[in-house]
Scaffold this active site. Structure first.
Site, PDB file in Angstrom:
ATOM      1  N   SER A 102      11.626  59.050   3.115  1.00  0.00           N
ATOM      2  CA  SER A 102      12.965  58.259   3.552  1.00  0.00           C
ATOM      3  C   SER A 102      13.024  58.032   4.766  1.00  0.00           C
ATOM      4  CB  SER A 102      14.059  59.282   2.986  1.00  0.00           C
ATOM      5  OG  SER A 102      15.340  58.673   2.894  1.00  0.00           O
ATOM      6  N   ASP A 242      16.439  52.154   4.783  1.00  0.00           N
ATOM      7  CA  ASP A 242      15.290  52.925   5.409  1.00  0.00           C
ATOM      8  C   ASP A 242      14.026  52.881   4.657  1.00  0.00           C
ATOM      9  OD1 ASP A 242      16.483  53.962   2.946  1.00  0.00           O
ATOM     10  OD2 ASP A 242      16.427  56.140   3.604  1.00  0.00           O
ATOM     11  N   ASP A 244      12.473  54.342   2.383  1.00  0.00           N
ATOM     12  CA  ASP A 244      12.385  54.195   0.790  1.00  0.00           C
ATOM     13  C   ASP A 244      13.604  53.329   0.285  1.00  0.00           C
ATOM     14  OD1 ASP A 244      14.307  56.154   1.153  1.00  0.00           O
ATOM     15  OD2 ASP A 244      13.497  57.459  -0.415  1.00  0.00           O
ATOM     16  N   ASP A 246      16.776  53.732  -0.156  1.00  0.00           N
ATOM     17  CA  ASP A 246      17.973  54.184  -0.973  1.00  0.00           C
ATOM     18  C   ASP A 246      19.228  54.257   0.025  1.00  0.00           C
ATOM     19  OD1 ASP A 246      17.262  56.314   0.873  1.00  0.00           O
ATOM     20  OD2 ASP A 246      17.071  57.847  -0.914  1.00  0.00           O
TER      21      ASP A 246
END
Length: 447
Positions: A102, A242, A244, A246
């Site tokens: 992340s 960010d 990933d 999400d």
């Protein structure tokens, strides 16, 4: 073995804490546990990753572990975490695996798991997987011959996710110019296309991942490059994802940051106005600023508060039949369209509100009048022991008594690092800083 799962999957330094051997074991265990609970001897798993170089190694281990347990594996390649959740549901798979840390720096990596339907795993399932990992080779199936799982690439995985996102846009974003920061992460493969196809004029930074530069000075944890880019090209706003994708944070045309509280408020008010906010209630975590709560109350919107972590936001949404929730960090969940936090979906919702109202992001975000707040991350040796300390508890109670109803104190351990987070809100920044420093000193002395 210590607890594997933090607030968002298994995470650690790749090839040190999170080794290929551990990744293989987690994948085998997850396939076995979810197969048992789903009543199927040959589960199907969707696997994706962000662009970190270590993701190639860990993907190979995860795929091997799944196939070793008899699972059929669909490799989706580099995609955002919410894309893997969506594809898990879209394909009817029993398990989704996302390899990403992340917003954490590149040396870290992680494994996030989704159950059938694209949902985060409940605590009981995580505990069962941990037990299976601890049992080692004695746990789970060990098929041979034709019962070994097969591996194939999932066709048009990116396209399926992009079309899903675009289906949520109700009006073109024509006339809006934005800068999107892809954090040299998974957003780079689809975010520019999504925003352009929705009608916006798009400038991109952080869009050239090389395996080593994910989150390196860019993205939602490093807003300065986005601020400079927005000011430099005269954009209407900037959106930061960010590693990933999400998360979604934003900056105004003037370069002022807009956090998840403000974005959540803007989206909640939009849904409330058109009767689309289930229960006229939004879900937020304990980290949300008191100013957010005041704004919602004044608009006639209830707030249900959870522990930190989008999994807890999701649990509350599903349990209470609600449709919108989120975190100050920029994780927003639109349960009518997604089963997990989705930064691109959030960005589209924010842009749609601007297009619908003709108002600037600064004007929309101004509905939240934030109380001065400070968050201090205190390094410790044992984060759980510190938060259970009587001395720390007494210090927290004393600080809260000093603030009364005009502020609040929150102390919580990080879910992924040996840190204790000290958050203070107060009528003035000086008072917040003073109390936070005092409390951080006590935490450090007990750490």
């Amino acid at each position: 073995m210590g607890r594997l799962f933090g607030t968002d999957g298994v995470r650690g330094r790749a090839n040190a804490d999170l080794t290929p051997e551990l990744a293989l074991s987690v994948a085998r265990a997850a396939a076995g546990v979810l197969a048992d609970r789903g009543g199927t001897s040959r589960p199907v798993a969707v696997v994706g990753r962000d662009p970190r170089a270590s993701g190639e190694m860990l993907e190979a281990a995860v795929v091997a572990g799944l196939a070793s347990a008899g699972a059929q594996v669909l490799r989706a390649g580099v995609l955002p975490t919410p894309a893997i959740a969506h594809l898990t549901a879209h394909t009817g798979a029993d398990l989704g695996v996302m390899i990403s840390a992340s917003h954490n720096p590149m040396p870290d990596n992680g494994i996030k798991l989704f159950s059938r339907g694209g949902h985060k795993l409940p605590d009981a399932v995580e505990a069962a997987i941990e037990q299976a990992v601890a049992a080692g080779d004695s746990a789970g199936p060990r098929p041979t011959g034709a019962d070994i799982g097969r591996v194939r690439d999932l066709p048009d995985a990116i396209g399926t996710y992009v079309e899903h996102l675009l289906s949520t846009v109700t009006r073109p974003l024509t006339g809006l110019t934005l800068v999107v920061d892809c954090a040299h992460g998974a957003a780079a493969v689809c975010a520019p296309e999504v925003y352009r196809r929705a009608g916006a004029t798009v400038h991109v930074i952080g869009g050239e991942p090389d395996g080593w530069n994910t989150n390196d000075g860019v993205g939602s944890t490093h807003l300065r490059p986005l601020v400079e880019a927005v000011r430099g090209c005269g954009a209407d706003l900037g959106i930061a994802h960010d590693g990933d994708a999400d998360r979604c944070l934003a900056v105004t045309a003037a370069g002022e940051p807009v956090d998840g509280d403000a974005i959540l408020a803007v989206c909640a008010l939009a849904l409330h106005e058109r009767g689309g906010l289930a229960g006229d209630t939004v879900v937020a975590t304990v980290m949300s600023n008191l100013g957010f709560h005041h704004t919602m109350r004044e608009a006639g919107i209830g707030v249900h508060t959870t522990a930190v972590g989008d999994r807890y936001v999701l649990e509350a949404l599903r349990a209470r039949g609600l449709s919108l929730g989120g975190e100050q960090s920029g994780h927003l969940v639109f349960l009518d369209h997604a089963t997990t936090g989705d930064g691109l979906l959030t960005g589209l919702a924010l842009l749609s509100r601007m297009a619908e109202t003709g108002r600037s992001l600064a004007e929309l975000a101004s509905v939240v009048r934030r109380l001065p707040q400070i968050l201090v991350n205190v390094p410790v040796h044992d984060r759980l022991a510190v938060v259970e300390s009587d001395e720390v508890a007494a210090a927290v109670n004393a600080c809260q008594a000093e603030l009364g109803e005009d502020g609040r104190v929150l102390l919580r351990p990080s879910g992924t690092e040996q840190l204790v987070r000290v958050m203070v809100e107060a009528p003035t920044q000086q008072q917040a800083d003073t109390i936070a420093t005092r409390l951080a000193d006590v935490v450090a002395s007990c750490g």
